[in-house]
Design a protein around this motif. Structure first.
Motif, PDB file in Angstrom:
ATOM      1  N   VAL A 125       0.865  -1.182   0.000  1.00 28.27           N
ATOM      2  CA  VAL A 125       0.000   0.000   0.000  1.00 28.27           C
ATOM      3  C   VAL A 125       0.901   1.232   0.000  1.00 28.27           C
ATOM      4  O   VAL A 125       1.724   1.403   0.904  1.00 28.27           O
ATOM      5  CB  VAL A 125      -0.936   0.044   1.221  1.00 28.27           C
ATOM      6  CG1 VAL A 125      -1.803   1.302   1.172  1.00 28.27           C
ATOM      7  CG2 VAL A 125      -1.802  -1.209   1.266  1.00 28.27           C
ATOM      8  N   TYR A 126       0.761   2.074  -1.025  1.00 31.16           N
ATOM      9  CA  TYR A 126       1.546   3.302  -1.149  1.00 31.16           C
ATOM     10  C   TYR A 126       0.644   4.493  -0.840  1.00 31.16           C
ATOM     11  O   TYR A 126      -0.403   4.666  -1.464  1.00 31.16           O
ATOM     12  CB  TYR A 126       2.103   3.432  -2.567  1.00 31.16           C
ATOM     13  CG  TYR A 126       3.094   2.353  -2.945  1.00 31.16           C
ATOM     14  CD1 TYR A 126       4.458   2.562  -2.826  1.00 31.16           C
ATOM     15  CD2 TYR A 126       2.651   1.120  -3.431  1.00 31.16           C
ATOM     16  CE1 TYR A 126       5.368   1.577  -3.180  1.00 31.16           C
ATOM     17  CE2 TYR A 126       3.556   0.122  -3.778  1.00 31.16           C
ATOM     18  CZ  TYR A 126       4.910   0.366  -3.654  1.00 31.16           C
ATOM     19  OH  TYR A 126       5.805  -0.626  -4.001  1.00 31.16           O
ATOM     20  N   ARG A 127       1.061   5.303   0.109  1.00 30.50           N
ATOM     21  CA  ARG A 127       0.316   6.517   0.466  1.00 30.50           C
ATOM     22  C   ARG A 127       1.139   7.728   0.034  1.00 30.50           C
ATOM     23  O   ARG A 127       2.267   7.921   0.496  1.00 30.50           O
ATOM     24  CB  ARG A 127       0.035   6.551   1.971  1.00 30.50           C
ATOM     25  CG  ARG A 127      -0.747   5.324   2.435  1.00 30.50           C
ATOM     26  CD  ARG A 127      -1.206   5.440   3.880  1.00 30.50           C
ATOM     27  NE  ARG A 127      -1.815   4.203   4.332  1.00 30.50           N
ATOM     28  CZ  ARG A 127      -3.061   3.821   4.078  1.00 30.50           C
ATOM     29  NH1 ARG A 127      -3.853   4.597   3.360  1.00 30.50           N
ATOM     30  NH2 ARG A 127      -3.527   2.661   4.531  1.00 30.50           N
ATOM     31  N   ASP A 132      -3.331  10.648  -2.164  1.00 34.14           N
ATOM     32  CA  ASP A 132      -3.730   9.477  -2.943  1.00 34.14           C
ATOM     33  C   ASP A 132      -3.173   8.203  -2.297  1.00 34.14           C
ATOM     34  O   ASP A 132      -2.106   8.212  -1.687  1.00 34.14           O
ATOM     35  CB  ASP A 132      -3.199   9.610  -4.372  1.00 34.14           C
ATOM     36  CG  ASP A 132      -3.858   8.610  -5.311  1.00 34.14           C
ATOM     37  OD1 ASP A 132      -4.825   7.946  -4.889  1.00 34.14           O
ATOM     38  OD2 ASP A 132      -3.398   8.486  -6.459  1.00 34.14           O
ATOM     39  N   THR A 133      -3.908   7.116  -2.438  1.00 35.48           N
ATOM     40  CA  THR A 133      -3.485   5.813  -1.929  1.00 35.48           C
ATOM     41  C   THR A 133      -3.635   4.778  -3.033  1.00 35.48           C
ATOM     42  O   THR A 133      -4.675   4.696  -3.674  1.00 35.48           O
ATOM     43  CB  THR A 133      -4.326   5.388  -0.712  1.00 35.48           C
ATOM     44  OG1 THR A 133      -4.152   6.341   0.337  1.00 35.48           O
ATOM     45  CG2 THR A 133      -3.895   4.019  -0.214  1.00 35.48           C
ATOM     46  N   ARG A 134      -2.577   4.010  -3.251  1.00 34.37           N
ATOM     47  CA  ARG A 134      -2.613   2.987  -4.292  1.00 34.37           C
ATOM     48  C   ARG A 134      -2.151   1.646  -3.721  1.00 34.37           C
ATOM     49  O   ARG A 134      -1.221   1.583  -2.926  1.00 34.37           O
ATOM     50  CB  ARG A 134      -1.700   3.379  -5.456  1.00 34.37           C
ATOM     51  CG  ARG A 134      -2.080   4.693  -6.150  1.00 34.37           C
ATOM     52  CD  ARG A 134      -3.387   4.599  -6.898  1.00 34.37           C
ATOM     53  NE  ARG A 134      -3.743   5.848  -7.531  1.00 34.37           N
ATOM     54  CZ  ARG A 134      -3.584   6.098  -8.831  1.00 34.37           C
ATOM     55  NH1 ARG A 134      -3.073   5.178  -9.622  1.00 34.37           N
ATOM     56  NH2 ARG A 134      -3.940   7.271  -9.329  1.00 34.37           N
ATOM     57  N   ASN A 135      -2.811   0.574  -4.187  1.00 29.96           N
ATOM     58  CA  ASN A 135      -2.427  -0.789  -3.809  1.00 29.96           C
ATOM     59  C   ASN A 135      -1.727  -1.454  -5.000  1.00 29.96           C
ATOM     60  O   ASN A 135      -2.146  -1.283  -6.153  1.00 29.96           O
ATOM     61  CB  ASN A 135      -3.650  -1.612  -3.412  1.00 29.96           C
ATOM     62  CG  ASN A 135      -4.378  -1.028  -2.221  1.00 29.96           C
ATOM     63  OD1 ASN A 135      -3.748  -0.484  -1.320  1.00 29.96           O
ATOM     64  ND2 ASN A 135      -5.693  -1.141  -2.208  1.00 29.96           N
TER      65      ASN A 135
END
Length: 203
Positions: A125-127, A132-135
């Motif tokens: 999980v990148y915050r 924005d948050t991306r998996n």
């Protein structure tokens, strides 16, 4: 004939027992190694997620190398530390937090008494700094070597799907946002400067 049959049955039992013993012994003997390598995986994940890379100081081999998900080659723990720190701090930082959950596909395959390779996946999980948050699921592999009684990392390789990579998409979006913001700021600064110049010219 009865005696021969009995002897054959006894020999067969000894043979089966011998094969079973030979097959189970290696696994039993290497259980401690597998436990140590599981602990190494946990420590590595913690060091990466918290950026406390000193946790790995005693668990990396000389020449330790990492191939990152963006295809960079990092040699040595200091290079790894510098790379990941730049993702969170500094002028080009884009992340506020990284969560990783690495899981091995199977037990380490040993290439001898003191070397092995292991493969797995990680649900990350990148915050980002813009909220924005991306998996993204990454695939990883690691080569390990035993130095005395300690298993150490020799090489770690991360990879991701280039055709479906939310990390790259988010990075591009973040770059576009920052460039637009920079352009607007530059435009406003230019307009303010022109207004000041005109005011001085009139005065």
């Amino acid at each position: 004939m009865g005696i021969f049959r009995r002897l054959a049955a006894v020999l067969a039992l000894f043979l089966v027992a011998g094969v079973a013993s030979a097959q189970s012994a290696p696994g039993e003997e290497r259980q401690a190694d597998h436990d140590a390598l599981r602990a190494l995986l946990t420590t590595s994940a913690q060091a990466l997620a918290t950026r406390q890379f000193d946790l790995l100081a005693g668990f990396v081999a000389p020449g330790f190398t990492v191939i990152t998900v963006d295809n960079r080659k990092l040699v040595g723990l200091e290079a790894v530390k510098k790379y990941y720190t730049a993702l969170f701090d500094g002028p080009d930082a884009i992340l506020t937090k990284l969560e990783i959950k690495p899981v091995a596909d199977e037990l380490t395959s040993f290439l001898g008494e003191n070397a092995g390779v292991v493969y797995g996946v990680s649900d990350d999980v990148y915050r980002f700094k813009d909220g924005d948050t991306r998996n993204m699921q990454t695939r990883w592999s690691a080569a390990v070597a035993r130095d005395g009684e300690t298993w150490k990392l020799v090489n770690v390789h991360f990879s991701a799907n280039l055709l479906d990579n939310p990390m790259l998409d988010a990075a591009k979006d973040y770059a576009q946002k920052t460039s637009i913001i920079g352009g607007v700021v530059g435009l406003l600064a230019g307009m303010l400067l022109m207004a000041l110049i005109r005011r001085r010219a009139r005065g």
